[in-house]
Design a protein around this motif. Structure first.
Motif, short mmCIF file in Angstrom:
data_model
loop_
_atom_site.label_atom_id
_atom_site.label_comp_id
_atom_site.label_asym_id
_atom_site.label_seq_id
_atom_site.Cartn_x
_atom_site.Cartn_y
_atom_site.Cartn_z
N ARG A 182 10.69 10.40 8.86
CA ARG A 182 10.31 10.90 7.54
C ARG A 182 9.94 9.76 6.60
O ARG A 182 8.99 9.86 5.82
N ALA A 183 10.69 8.66 6.67
CA ALA A 183 10.37 7.50 5.82
C ALA A 183 8.99 6.95 6.16
O ALA A 183 8.21 6.59 5.28
N ILE A 184 8.67 6.90 7.46
CA ILE A 184 7.37 6.37 7.88
C ILE A 184 6.24 7.29 7.44
O ILE A 184 5.21 6.85 6.90
N VAL A 185 6.42 8.59 7.64
CA VAL A 185 5.40 9.56 7.23
C VAL A 185 5.19 9.52 5.72
O VAL A 185 4.06 9.59 5.23
N THR A 186 6.25 9.36 4.97
CA THR A 186 6.14 9.26 3.52
C THR A 186 5.36 8.01 3.11
O THR A 186 4.54 8.06 2.19
N ALA A 187 5.64 6.89 3.79
CA ALA A 187 4.91 5.66 3.49
C ALA A 187 3.42 5.81 3.78
O ALA A 187 2.57 5.34 3.01
N LEU A 188 3.09 6.46 4.89
CA LEU A 188 1.68 6.69 5.23
C LEU A 188 1.01 7.56 4.17
O LEU A 188 -0.11 7.27 3.73
N ALA A 189 1.69 8.61 3.75
CA ALA A 189 1.11 9.49 2.73
C ALA A 189 0.94 8.75 1.41
O ALA A 189 -0.07 8.92 0.71
N ASP A 190 1.92 7.93 1.07
CA ASP A 190 1.85 7.16 -0.17
C ASP A 190 0.65 6.21 -0.15
O ASP A 190 0.01 5.98 -1.18
N ALA A 191 0.35 5.67 1.03
CA ALA A 191 -0.77 4.75 1.16
C ALA A 191 -2.11 5.46 1.35
O ALA A 191 -3.16 4.81 1.33
N ALA A 207 0.80 -1.23 0.00
CA ALA A 207 0.00 0.00 0.00
C ALA A 207 0.82 1.27 0.00
O ALA A 207 0.41 2.28 -0.57
N GLY A 208 1.98 1.27 0.67
CA GLY A 208 2.74 2.49 0.78
C GLY A 208 4.21 2.23 1.03
O GLY A 208 4.57 1.19 1.60
N TYR A 209 5.04 3.16 0.62
CA TYR A 209 6.49 3.02 0.79
C TYR A 209 7.11 4.39 0.95
O TYR A 209 6.71 5.36 0.33
N GLY A 210 8.12 4.45 1.81
CA GLY A 210 8.88 5.68 1.98
C GLY A 210 10.32 5.36 2.31
O GLY A 210 10.62 4.32 2.91
N ALA A 211 11.23 6.22 1.91
CA ALA A 211 12.64 6.04 2.20
C ALA A 211 13.27 7.38 2.55
O ALA A 211 12.80 8.43 2.11
N SER A 212 14.32 7.33 3.34
CA SER A 212 15.04 8.54 3.71
C SER A 212 16.47 8.16 4.03
O SER A 212 16.82 6.98 4.09
N PHE A 213 17.29 9.17 4.24
CA PHE A 213 18.70 8.93 4.57
C PHE A 213 19.10 9.82 5.73
O PHE A 213 18.76 11.01 5.76
N ASP A 214 19.81 9.25 6.69
CA ASP A 214 20.21 10.01 7.87
C ASP A 214 21.40 10.91 7.57
O ASP A 214 22.23 10.61 6.70
N PRO A 215 21.52 12.02 8.30
CA PRO A 215 22.72 12.86 8.17
C PRO A 215 23.93 12.11 8.71
O PRO A 215 23.79 11.11 9.44
N PRO A 216 25.13 12.55 8.39
CA PRO A 216 26.32 11.83 8.84
C PRO A 216 26.47 11.89 10.35
O PRO A 216 26.04 12.85 10.99
#
Length: 402
Positions: free
Chosen positions: A275-284, A255-264
């Motif tokens: 952010r990855a989780i919120v993106t997945a929720l929005a995508d779904a 239903a939904g997917y999100g990805a992000s990358f952490d700062p160094p």
């Protein structure tokens, strides 16, 4: 936009070979973590792992393939066979260009590579297998699955360590949405050999404890690293319309997917798992209230556990959603871990039961399912995975048609 569903699954895990064997062992809270038996680990600081004890490639694959392939590829080939069978799909009846493969890998064929390097240094280059040219490579599982099943459509591999298993499934969804009829996806890893073990220990995140019940304790205040494992899962994904036309009942929808990358590290900036989780929720097209269970990444390292718990409570609220970590019974399977969690999430939705987390006493404000399974009536599950180096991925599966 094409709704992408999962129509076939299969698991190769330390506590169960095959989907239903794995699922029963997981609901029974049977742990497979124990002393390494595949080699003598007595001189290493870490000595525990989750091994797949009952897998013999000679029983599951044509004899010609066994000397050509690393253990991780044998897992992938067998699991793909079983997932295709589970999907009740006749691949011979579909145009090969309409079927693809996308997998993930964290290490490649370490075991095969070590054996051939031993041959090189002990006997000379004429004794090195020609199959080393591809058996060690990250992309070999995709290639071998493609060849074995005549899947000639879009094929590839992603390499984002443990997050890669979710990234591969998300890429499979993109391919289906783009017109590919069917995609075999997932990941398996198997680097329990001296070469692979030394590489893992050098990362500094392995537990050095010798008690299998106290070695891998994610979200526990006594956490001190993780225990590695081997195995993974493969899935068959396709458009919902094709599944209906075949008369197949899907396990669920991606239903939904999100990805992000952490700062160094050392930047002073917070991580981006949330952010990855919120993106997945929005995508779904969903809200946090729609999620019935979270299958956590669960690094087993205090700082990483704190960050993940903070991300979950920040989105769902303290104790706002059940959280579970079945991998406490298998160890972390690297790229193979998240696909196993996706299968477990689909089975949890199917059976209305959340598998437990073994051995852990939770030290954070999350509703960790501990000790025994828990009944629930949820229709969507979130799977979270984090890769070494800062990759974060989140994938939501839900009951098909919901």
């Amino acid at each position: 936009m094409t709704t992408t569903v999962v129509t076939g699954v299969s698991v190769v895990a330390p506590n169960g070979l095959g989907t239903e064997a794995y699922w029963k062992a997981t609901l029974d809270a049977l742990s497979a973590i124990g002393p390494i038996s595949r080699f003598d680990a007595g001189s290493y600081p870490s000595r525990l792992a989750g091994e797949v004890a009952d897998f013999d490639g000679r029983r599951h694959l044509p004899s010609r393939l066994v000397p050509q392939t690393d253990r991780m590829t044998q897992f992938a080939l067998a699991a793909s066979d079983w997932a295709i069978e589970d999907a009740a799909v006749d691949t011979a009846a579909i145009d090969p260009l309409d079927m693809g493969v996308t997998t993930a890998s964290a290490s490649g064929g370490f075991d095969f590579g070590q054996r051939e390097l031993e041959q090189l240094w002990s006997k000379g280059p004429q004794h090195v297998s020609a199959y080393l040219s591809f058996a060690w490579f990250y992309a070999v599982n995709s290639g071998q699955i493609s060849i074995r099943n005549n899947l000639r459509g879009p094929t590839g591999v992603v390499v984002t360590e443990q997050a890669g298993g979710l990234d591969a499934i998300a890429q499979a969804r993109r391919l289906v949405r783009g017109g590919t009829r069917l995609v075999v996806t997932g990941a398996t890893d198997a680097s329990l050999c001296p070469y692979g073990w030394a590489a893992q220990i050098s990362g500094g995140s392995l537990s050095t404890r010798t008690d299998p019940e106290r070695a891998y304790l994610p979200f526990d205040r006594d956490a001190a690293g993780h225990v590695p494992g081997e195995g993974g899962a493969m899935l068959v994904v396709e458009g919902a319309g094709h599944a209906r036309a075949r008369g197949v009942t899907p396990y669920g929808e991606i239903a939904g997917y999100g990805a992000s990358f952490d700062p160094p590290p050392g930047s002073g900036r917070p991580g981006n798992l949330g952010r990855a989780i919120v993106t997945a929720l929005a995508d779904a097209g969903m809200t946090p209230d729609d999620i019935g269970v979270v299958f956590a990444d669960a690094a087993g390292q205090p700082e990483a556990d704190r960050e993940e718990a903070s991300a979950l409570t920040g989105i769902f609220g303290p104790y706002g959603v059940p959280v579970t970590v079945p991998k406490t019974m298998t160890g972390r399977l690297y790229a193979g871990a998240a696909p196993v969690d996706v299968v477990a999430a689909l089975l949890a939705l199917r059976d209305g039961v959340i598998p437990p987390t073994a051995h852990v006493t939770c030290g954070y404000d999350i509703d960790l399912v501990q000790g025994a399974p828990r009944a629930f009536a949820g229709r969507a599950a979130l799977v979270v995975a984090r890769g070494r180096g800062g990759a974060n991925s989140a994938l939501i599966v839900r009951t098909a048609g919901k």
